[in-house]
Design a protein around this motif. Structure first.
Motif, PDB file in Angstrom:
ATOM      1  N   ILE A  10       3.168  -0.994   4.134  1.00 14.71           N
ATOM      2  CA  ILE A  10       2.219  -2.001   4.628  1.00 14.71           C
ATOM      3  C   ILE A  10       1.698  -2.836   3.450  1.00 14.71           C
ATOM      4  CG2 ILE A  10      -0.021  -2.364   5.774  1.00 14.71           C
ATOM      5  CD1 ILE A  10       0.541   0.292   7.311  1.00 14.71           C
ATOM      6  N   ILE A  13       4.413  -5.366   2.196  1.00 15.02           N
ATOM      7  CA  ILE A  13       4.564  -6.524   3.085  1.00 15.02           C
ATOM      8  C   ILE A  13       3.367  -7.458   2.917  1.00 15.02           C
ATOM      9  CG2 ILE A  13       4.621  -7.264   5.510  1.00 15.02           C
ATOM     10  CD1 ILE A  13       6.096  -4.560   6.088  1.00 15.02           C
ATOM     11  N   THR A  14       2.175  -6.873   2.946  1.00 15.44           N
ATOM     12  CA  THR A  14       0.950  -7.663   2.868  1.00 15.44           C
ATOM     13  C   THR A  14       0.860  -8.436   1.553  1.00 15.44           C
ATOM     14  OG1 THR A  14      -0.078  -5.930   4.170  1.00 15.44           O
ATOM     15  CG2 THR A  14      -1.537  -7.507   3.149  1.00 15.44           C
ATOM     16  N   TYR A  30      -3.950  -6.763  10.210  1.00 14.77           N
ATOM     17  CA  TYR A  30      -3.819  -6.398  11.624  1.00 14.77           C
ATOM     18  C   TYR A  30      -2.465  -5.742  11.864  1.00 14.77           C
ATOM     19  CZ  TYR A  30      -7.982  -9.205  12.105  1.00 14.77           C
ATOM     20  OH  TYR A  30      -9.258  -9.682  11.973  1.00 14.77           O
ATOM     21  N   LEU A  31      -2.510  -4.512  12.368  1.00 12.91           N
ATOM     22  CA  LEU A  31      -1.289  -3.747  12.627  1.00 12.91           C
ATOM     23  C   LEU A  31      -1.120  -3.557  14.126  1.00 12.91           C
ATOM     24  CD1 LEU A  31      -2.009  -0.942  10.006  1.00 12.91           C
ATOM     25  CD2 LEU A  31      -0.509  -2.917   9.684  1.00 12.91           C
ATOM     26  N   ILE A  33       0.758  -0.961  16.616  1.00 15.60           N
ATOM     27  CA  ILE A  33       1.424   0.337  16.573  1.00 15.60           C
ATOM     28  C   ILE A  33       1.579   0.880  17.999  1.00 15.60           C
ATOM     29  CG2 ILE A  33       1.341   2.683  15.616  1.00 15.60           C
ATOM     30  CD1 ILE A  33       1.294   0.583  13.405  1.00 15.60           C
ATOM     31  N   PHE A 104       5.805  -1.426  15.860  1.00 20.29           N
ATOM     32  CA  PHE A 104       5.430  -0.812  14.575  1.00 20.29           C
ATOM     33  C   PHE A 104       5.490  -1.892  13.509  1.00 20.29           C
ATOM     34  CE2 PHE A 104       6.258   2.386  11.059  1.00 20.29           C
ATOM     35  CZ  PHE A 104       5.069   3.065  11.232  1.00 20.29           C
ATOM     36  N   TYR A 105       4.537  -2.817  13.549  1.00 14.33           N
ATOM     37  CA  TYR A 105       4.641  -3.937  12.620  1.00 14.33           C
ATOM     38  C   TYR A 105       3.292  -4.440  12.113  1.00 14.33           C
ATOM     39  CZ  TYR A 105       3.877  -6.812  16.859  1.00 14.33           C
ATOM     40  OH  TYR A 105       3.379  -7.362  18.001  1.00 14.33           O
ATOM     41  N   VAL A 106       3.362  -5.164  11.001  1.00 12.50           N
ATOM     42  CA  VAL A 106       2.199  -5.868  10.480  1.00 12.50           C
ATOM     43  C   VAL A 106       2.156  -7.203  11.202  1.00 12.50           C
ATOM     44  CG1 VAL A 106       1.064  -6.808   8.428  1.00 12.50           C
ATOM     45  CG2 VAL A 106       2.545  -4.799   8.220  1.00 12.50           C
ATOM     46  N   ASP A 107       1.104  -7.431  11.946  1.00 11.59           N
ATOM     47  CA  ASP A 107       1.036  -8.634  12.773  1.00 11.59           C
ATOM     48  C   ASP A 107       0.557  -9.840  11.972  1.00 11.59           C
ATOM     49  OD1 ASP A 107       1.131  -9.909  15.442  1.00 11.59           O
ATOM     50  OD2 ASP A 107      -1.016 -10.182  15.065  1.00 11.59           O
ATOM     51  N   SER A 108      -0.534  -9.679  11.235  1.00 12.26           N
ATOM     52  CA  SER A 108      -1.101 -10.824  10.512  1.00 12.26           C
ATOM     53  C   SER A 108      -2.097 -10.329   9.478  1.00 12.26           C
ATOM     54  CB  SER A 108      -1.801 -11.758  11.499  1.00 12.26           C
ATOM     55  OG  SER A 108      -2.826 -11.053  12.171  1.00 12.26           O
ATOM     56  N   ILE A 109      -2.516 -11.232   8.613  1.00 12.52           N
ATOM     57  CA  ILE A 109      -3.573 -10.929   7.649  1.00 12.52           C
ATOM     58  C   ILE A 109      -4.571 -12.075   7.618  1.00 12.52           C
ATOM     59  CG2 ILE A 109      -2.303  -9.386   6.110  1.00 12.52           C
ATOM     60  CD1 ILE A 109      -1.594 -11.757   4.361  1.00 12.52           C
TER      61      ILE A 109
ATOM     62  N   ASP B  14      -7.930 -18.226   5.825  1.00 15.03           N
ATOM     63  CA  ASP B  14      -6.757 -18.437   6.670  1.00 15.03           C
ATOM     64  C   ASP B  14      -6.363 -17.149   7.380  1.00 15.03           C
ATOM     65  OD1 ASP B  14      -6.718 -20.961   5.776  1.00 15.03           O
ATOM     66  OD2 ASP B  14      -4.892 -20.772   4.560  1.00 15.03           O
ATOM     67  N   HIS B  15      -5.834 -17.342   8.569  1.00 17.63           N
ATOM     68  CA  HIS B  15      -5.249 -16.219   9.302  1.00 17.63           C
ATOM     69  C   HIS B  15      -3.737 -16.432   9.281  1.00 17.63           C
ATOM     70  CE1 HIS B  15      -6.036 -13.235  12.795  1.00 17.63           C
ATOM     71  NE2 HIS B  15      -4.982 -12.911  12.097  1.00 17.63           N
ATOM     72  N   VAL B  16      -3.038 -15.575   8.552  1.00 15.90           N
ATOM     73  CA  VAL B  16      -1.599 -15.766   8.331  1.00 15.90           C
ATOM     74  C   VAL B  16      -0.798 -14.820   9.218  1.00 15.90           C
ATOM     75  CG1 VAL B  16       0.241 -15.696   6.604  1.00 15.90           C
ATOM     76  CG2 VAL B  16      -2.081 -16.369   5.931  1.00 15.90           C
ATOM     77  N   SER B  17       0.084 -15.405  10.005  1.00 15.85           N
ATOM     78  CA  SER B  17       0.931 -14.587  10.874  1.00 15.85           C
ATOM     79  C   SER B  17       2.060 -13.956  10.052  1.00 15.85           C
ATOM     80  CB  SER B  17       1.501 -15.470  11.986  1.00 15.85           C
ATOM     81  OG  SER B  17       2.453 -14.724  12.706  1.00 15.85           O
ATOM     82  N   ILE B  18       2.350 -12.690  10.290  1.00 18.67           N
ATOM     83  CA  ILE B  18       3.398 -11.995   9.539  1.00 18.67           C
ATOM     84  C   ILE B  18       4.493 -11.468  10.467  1.00 18.67           C
ATOM     85  CG2 ILE B  18       3.907  -9.968   8.125  1.00 18.67           C
ATOM     86  CD1 ILE B  18       1.360 -10.378   6.630  1.00 18.67           C
ATOM     87  N   VAL B  19       4.117 -10.647  11.403  1.00 18.98           N
ATOM     88  CA  VAL B  19       5.052 -10.018  12.357  1.00 18.98           C
ATOM     89  C   VAL B  19       6.293  -9.469  11.645  1.00 18.98           C
ATOM     90  CG1 VAL B  19       6.169 -10.196  14.616  1.00 18.98           C
ATOM     91  CG2 VAL B  19       4.237 -11.680  14.076  1.00 18.98           C
ATOM     92  N   GLU B  20       6.080  -8.487  10.806  1.00 19.77           N
ATOM     93  CA  GLU B  20       7.205  -7.844  10.116  1.00 19.77           C
ATOM     94  C   GLU B  20       7.126  -6.336  10.313  1.00 19.77           C
ATOM     95  OE1 GLU B  20       8.397  -9.290   6.244  1.00 19.77           O
ATOM     96  OE2 GLU B  20       8.775  -7.239   5.560  1.00 19.77           O
ATOM     97  N   ASN B  21       8.254  -5.757  10.694  1.00 20.63           N
ATOM     98  CA  ASN B  21       8.286  -4.319  10.933  1.00 20.63           C
ATOM     99  C   ASN B  21       7.926  -3.558   9.661  1.00 20.63           C
ATOM    100  OD1 ASN B  21       9.478  -1.506  11.290  1.00 20.63           O
ATOM    101  ND2 ASN B  21       9.780  -2.407  13.304  1.00 20.63           N
ATOM    102  N   ILE B  22       7.112  -2.536   9.820  1.00 18.76           N
ATOM    103  CA  ILE B  22       6.649  -1.757   8.677  1.00 18.76           C
ATOM    104  C   ILE B  22       7.820  -1.068   7.973  1.00 18.76           C
ATOM    105  CG2 ILE B  22       5.215   0.230   8.012  1.00 18.76           C
ATOM    106  CD1 ILE B  22       3.286  -0.647  10.299  1.00 18.76           C
TER     107      ILE B  22
END
Ligand SMILES: Nc1nc2c(ncn2[C@@H]2O[C@H](COP(=O)(O)OP(=O)(O)OP(=O)(O)O)[C@@H](O)[C@H]2O)c(=O)[nH]1
Ligand SMILES: [Mg+2]
Ligand SMILES: [Zn+2]
Ligand SMILES: [Zn+2]
Ligand SMILES: [Zn+2]
Lengths: 120, 242
Positions: A10, A13-14, A30-31, A33, A104-109, B14-22
């Protein structure tokens, strides 16, 4: 020990996205799960606080959105929540497709950017 | 601090969209492992099971059945620096690499790559990976193998698919080991199989006993078929006779 590996992923990626965006600070992560995905629990926040020290993510908050498992029956098309492994409550068929719960992903930050404009 | 000249600070939120599998990083590495195996014409299997289900015993039987026709190597994942399992494989004349996961509860694609580095892939037909004994963690951690195998065993009980559903999803074959113990244990085969059917419809399954050898031939015939398919797909010369 599983949670540590997950937490490190996590952070990878972040941090990559934070750098791309020239963020000075990440405040929220934001995750999403699903209940059927790898088991992760509160210890993730514990590891997170530990491994984000001196990184752009220091003191950021993890937010979990849990997605309950849902299935769609191959036989009658009924959609139902899978609290435990059981046949279709409508027609008793054991053949169904999982339609939600494997996320199972990181949605946003949420990030802060500090843009300094120098004036002569 | 900027004291030398005038300036203004702009803080933007900012709110940054990622949508990446862990697991994306692991999955990329797994894809890389898969390419290395394909290039070398090696069929790889990842064997997962709870501790003591009989992974090593089944691997030894599989080696006995296939090693006259196929070049096999084994990667042994262990949480502790013990070579007990690897030594048993080496005693059969098959190369084995032991990976100590340092307490980690499962192998990942990175550790697998290091194991593969120690093997002469070009000379192999089959790579067997014995994952760390664990019914929870290895699920969803791809190694890059072509087939994922779970070994269940009769004394663990018939309710495991209901209690550890994740490990049975996305696997290609299940082996039910220790069938010789069936007379001593209340194991309802129907209940067990129905659980599997719900998790993984049409899953290939073999009941066998690594102790008596019963049922091993059906499993190794299936495996041999898959090795063949794979070698044809990757246009590799057959070095064995039919
Ligand atoms: N009765 C019976 N015992 C078996 C069978 N297969 C394995 N065993 C026994 O089960 C025990 C564990 O077998 P292993 O092959 O070491 O199991 P494993 O899954 O590799 O164990 P770990 O690597 O420690 O997780 C040993 O005592 C084996 O002799 C079988 O088919 N029947
Ligand atoms: Mg073993
Ligand atoms: Zn784990
Ligand atoms: Zn139905
Ligand atoms: Zn490395």
């Amino acid at each position: 020990m599983h949670e540590l590996a997950v937490t490190e992923s996590i952070l990878n990626i972040t941090t990559r996205f934070a750098r791309q965006e020239n963020a000075t600070r990440v405040t929220d992560v934001y995750l999403v799960i699903g209940d059927l995905s790898s088991i992760i629990d509160d210890s993730v926040q514990f590891y997170w606080d530990f491994i984000t020290k001196d990184t752009v993510c220091e003191k950021s908050l993890l937010h979990f959105r849990r997605i309950p498992a849902r299935a769609k029956c191959n036989n009658c098309g009924h959609e139902f929540q899978l609290k435990e492994l059981m046949p279709c409550p409508q027609c008793d068929s054991a053949r169904f497709k999982i339609i939600e719960g494997e996320e199972f992903y990181v949605d946003s930050i949420k990030i802060t950017k500090e843009e300094t404009t120098h004036v002569q | 601090m900027c004291n030398s000249h005038d300036h203004s600070h702009d803080h933007t939120h900012d709110h940054v969209s990622i949508v990446e599998n862990i697991m994306s990083q692991n999955d990329q590495l797994a894809a890389h492992n898969r390419k290395l195996l394909d290039k070398a014409g090696v069929f790889g299997i990842n064997i997962m099971a709870s501790p003591g289900a009989g992974k090593t015993s089944v691997i030894l039987k599989t080696i006995e059945a296939l090693s006259d026709r196929y070049k096999i190597a084994v990667i042994e994942g262990d949480t502790a620096p013990v070579t007990i399992d690897a030594d048993k494989i080496i005693a059969k004349g098959v190369p084995a690499v032991q990976i100590n996961t340092g307490g980690n509860c499962h192998l990942d694609a990175h550790m697998t790559l290091h194991g593969m580095d120690e093997l002469e892939l070009d000379e192999l037909d089959l790579l067997i990976i014995e994952n760390v004994g664990n019914l929870v963690c290895p699920a969803g951690v791809a190694l890059g193998t072509h087939a994922n195998v779970v070994i269940a065993s009769v004394p663990e009980g018939d309710d495991k698919p209901y209690k550890y559903p994740n490990i049975y999803r996305g696997i290609d074959v299940i082996l039910l080991n220790k069938t010789d113990l069936m007379p001593y244990i209340d194991f309802k085969m129907d209940y067990f199989l129905q659980g599997l059917e719900m998790l993984n419809p049409g899953l290939e399954s073999f009941a066998l006993s690594a102790k008596s050898g019963e049922g091993i031939a059906a499993w190794t015939a299936w495996l041999e078929e898959r090795i063949h398919e794979h070698q044809h797909r990757h246009h590799r010369e057959h070095t064995h006779t039919h």
